[in-house]
Design a protein around this motif. Structure first.
Motif, PDB file in Angstrom:
ATOM      1  N   THR A 184      -6.490   5.364  -5.730  1.00 53.38           N
ATOM      2  CA  THR A 184      -5.049   5.199  -5.927  1.00 53.38           C
ATOM      3  C   THR A 184      -4.636   5.652  -7.315  1.00 53.38           C
ATOM      4  N   GLU A 194       1.353   8.552  -0.672  1.00 52.89           N
ATOM      5  CA  GLU A 194       0.632   9.378  -1.646  1.00 52.89           C
ATOM      6  C   GLU A 194       0.057  10.625  -0.991  1.00 52.89           C
ATOM      7  N   CYS A 197       3.711   3.232 -10.999  1.00 56.67           N
ATOM      8  CA  CYS A 197       3.612   3.768  -9.647  1.00 56.67           C
ATOM      9  C   CYS A 197       4.629   4.890  -9.471  1.00 56.67           C
ATOM     10  N   ARG A 240      -4.705   9.523  -7.366  1.00 62.47           N
ATOM     11  CA  ARG A 240      -3.607  10.141  -6.611  1.00 62.47           C
ATOM     12  C   ARG A 240      -2.286   9.998  -7.361  1.00 62.47           C
ATOM     13  N   GLN A 241      -2.067   8.845  -7.950  1.00 61.38           N
ATOM     14  CA  GLN A 241      -0.801   8.614  -8.647  1.00 61.38           C
ATOM     15  C   GLN A 241      -0.674   9.504  -9.879  1.00 61.38           C
ATOM     16  N   SER A 278       0.842  -1.187   0.000  1.00 60.96           N
ATOM     17  CA  SER A 278       0.000   0.000   0.000  1.00 60.96           C
ATOM     18  C   SER A 278       0.883   1.245   0.000  1.00 60.96           C
ATOM     19  N   TYR A 279       0.538   2.191  -0.879  1.00 59.58           N
ATOM     20  CA  TYR A 279       1.262   3.463  -0.942  1.00 59.58           C
ATOM     21  C   TYR A 279       0.383   4.627  -0.498  1.00 59.58           C
ATOM     22  N   TYR A 280      -0.745   4.341   0.144  1.00 56.31           N
ATOM     23  CA  TYR A 280      -1.686   5.402   0.503  1.00 56.31           C
ATOM     24  C   TYR A 280      -1.023   6.463   1.375  1.00 56.31           C
ATOM     25  N   LEU A 324      -0.053  -0.035 -12.125  1.00 57.23           N
ATOM     26  CA  LEU A 324      -1.298   0.045 -11.362  1.00 57.23           C
ATOM     27  C   LEU A 324      -2.526  -0.292 -12.200  1.00 57.23           C
TER      28      LEU A 324
END
Length: 380
Positions: free
Chosen positions: A300, A262, A343, A303-304, A257-259, A351
C-alpha cells in the motif's frame, strides 16, 4: 536531498556486446637473440562489464522481481482448492452466518504479475442487510480517524434485536470485528480436518493459533505460502476489512481498503501513456521483500507513493525508468523524514501512522543506501 541525478551511460549496449580483439603474440627482438633481458609485453586489461541503472532495473525486473508464470498458476490453484474446502466447512458449521462467495484477492486474484508467493489473500464477504446496518466514516466516529470506520446497527426501535443473524456479534450497537474473527478462528482451528485436506492436495496445511489472526500456513515441496483470511464488508464503492490488530483502540473497527482504487488508477495511468509504473511497483516490492530493513514498507505504501509521484512527473516511458525509480525512492525518504504519508484518495489519512520512530529510521536508512548506490541491486 537533491533531485535525482541524470545518470550518464557508462557503455552502450553495442559496446558491451562487441568482443575484445585478441592480443597479438610478442615478436622476437634482437635483444632476445643476443641473450639480454627482453622487455615484458604490455598487459591487456579486460574491460569490466558495466551496467547503467536503467540496465540494472530491467535485469532485476526480469530475473528477480517476478515469479515464473507456471509456478504462479500452481500456487493459485492450490489456494483456490483450499478456499473451496474452507467455504464448504463454513456453510456446514455456520449456516446462520450469511457469507457471500469467497474471493481470491491480491495479485493472484486480479491476474497481475506476482512478485512473491509468500502471502495470499482470501476475502470473506459478509452479507449485511442494508436496512439494518449502516457504514459510519472514520471521521464521524469517536476516534475521529478517517482510516478506521464502524458499522452501526440501525432501526432497533422497529426491528427487534436478533432480526439480523449478525446481531449476536454486536458490541455497543456496532458490529464487532474481534467477535467475528474469534468465532471464525475457533471454527478454522477445531472444525476443519486440515491434515486430510493437506493429504488430498499434496501439501501440509495448519492454522495459526493466535486468536486475532485468521491465517493458514501452507507448505508444498517447492514453495511456502501464508493465506490471510480477511472478513470484508462492502457498500457502494467502500471496502472495509476487519481490523483486529492487538494495538487497536476498539474492538469494532473496520479498516478502509483502497487496494481496488490504487490498482485501477495505476493501470489507467499506464494505459494512457504506456508507462512503467507497475514495473516500478514490482521492483520495489521485490526489493522490500528481500531486504529485512525495508520489511515495514507495505505494498500500500509503495502504490500510494507511485500515485503521488505520477502527479509530479509526466514521463513514465521505459527509457525514463531509472529517473522515475530514483524519484520514487527519494519521495519515500522525504515522507519518512516527515513521518507522514498522506493517502492519495483521502489526505486526512496518514499511512505511516502505525510505524514507530525506530521502524521509520530503519526503513529510511535502507532506502538511502539504495538511493546512493542503486546498482547494488544486482548484488546477492
Amino acid at each position: 536531498m537533491k533531485a535525482s541525478p541524470e545518470l550518464a551511460r557508462k557503455a552502450n549496449r553495442a559496446d558491451l556486446s562487441t568482443a575484445l580483439p585478441a592480443p597479438e603474440p610478442p615478436q622476437p627482438t634482437d635483444d632476445a637473440a643476443s641473450g639480454s633481458n627482453p622487455e615484458r609485453p604490455p598487459v591487456v586489461e579486460k574491460t569490466p562489464m558495466c551496467f547503467t541503472l536503467q540496465e540494472t532495473l530491467l535485469h532485476y525486473y526480469t530475473h528477480e522481481a517476478l515469479v515464473p508464470e507456471a509456478k504462479t498458476q500452481v500456487a493459485k490453484q492450490l489456494v483456490l482448492d483450499i478456499m473451496s474446502e474452507l467455504q464448504n466447512v463454513l456453510k456446514a458449521k455456520h449456516p446462520e452466518m450469511p457469507f457471500s462467495a469467497m474471493q481470491l484477492g491480491g495479485s493472484l486474484g486480479n491476474g497481475l504479475p506476482v512478485t512473491s508467493l509468500e502471502r495470499a489473500h482470501v476475502l470473506l464477504p459478509l452479507s449485511l442487510e442494508p436496512h439494518l446496518w449502516t457504514f459510519v466514516p472514520g471521521q464521524e466516529t469517536i476516534l475521529n480517524d478517517p482510516q478506521f470506520w464502524m458499522i452501526k446497527r440501525v432501526n432497533l426501535e422497529y426491528t427487534a434485536r436478533g432480526s439480523s443473524p449478525w446481531d449476536r456479534f454486536m458490541l455497543g450497537g456496532y458490529l464487532s470485528t474481534r467477535t467475528i474473527v474469534e468465532s471464525l478462528h475457533k471454527t478454522i482451528l477445531a472444525s476443519v480436518n486440515w491434515p486430510a485436506i493437506g493429504t488430498v492436495l499434496e501439501c501440509s496445511v495448519w492454522p495459526v493459533v493466535a486468536p486475532e489472526d485468521l491465517r493458514l500456513e501452507v507448505v508444498r515441496q517447492d514453495f511456502r505460502v501464508t493465506i490471510n483470511i480477511l472478513p470484508v464488508a462492502e457498500t457502494k464503492d467502500v471496502v472495509l476489512l476487519a481490523h483486529t490488530h492487538s494495538t487497536a483502540p476498539a474492538e469494532n473497527l473496520w479498516r478502509r481498503s483502497y487496494y481496488r482504487e490504487e490498482m485501477l488508477r495505476l493501470q489507467e495511468l499506464d494505459r494512457s501513456d504506456d508507462g512503467i509504473r507497475q514495473k516500478c511497483l514490482h521492483i520495489l516490492r521485490s526489493i522490500c521483500r528481500q531486504r529485512p530493513g525495508l520489511g515495514q514498507l507495505s505494498p500500500t505504501h509503495l502504490r500510494q507513493v507511485l500515485l503521488h509521484v505520477s502527479n509530479d512527473s509526466s514521463d513514465w516511458s521505459e527509457p525514463s525508468m531509472a529517473d522515475r525509480f530514483l524519484q520514487v525512492v527519494e519521495e519515500l525518504i522525504g515522507y519518512l523524514g516527515s513521518g507522514t504519508l498522506p493517502c492519495y484518495f483521502n489526505e486526512r489519512v496518514n499511512l505511516f501512522s502505525r510505524l514507530t520512530e525506530e521502524e521509520i529510521d530503519e526503513v529510511g536508512y535502507g532506502l538511502y543506501q539504495i538511493f546512493t548506490d542503486p546498482n547494488s541491486l544486482l548484488a546477492k
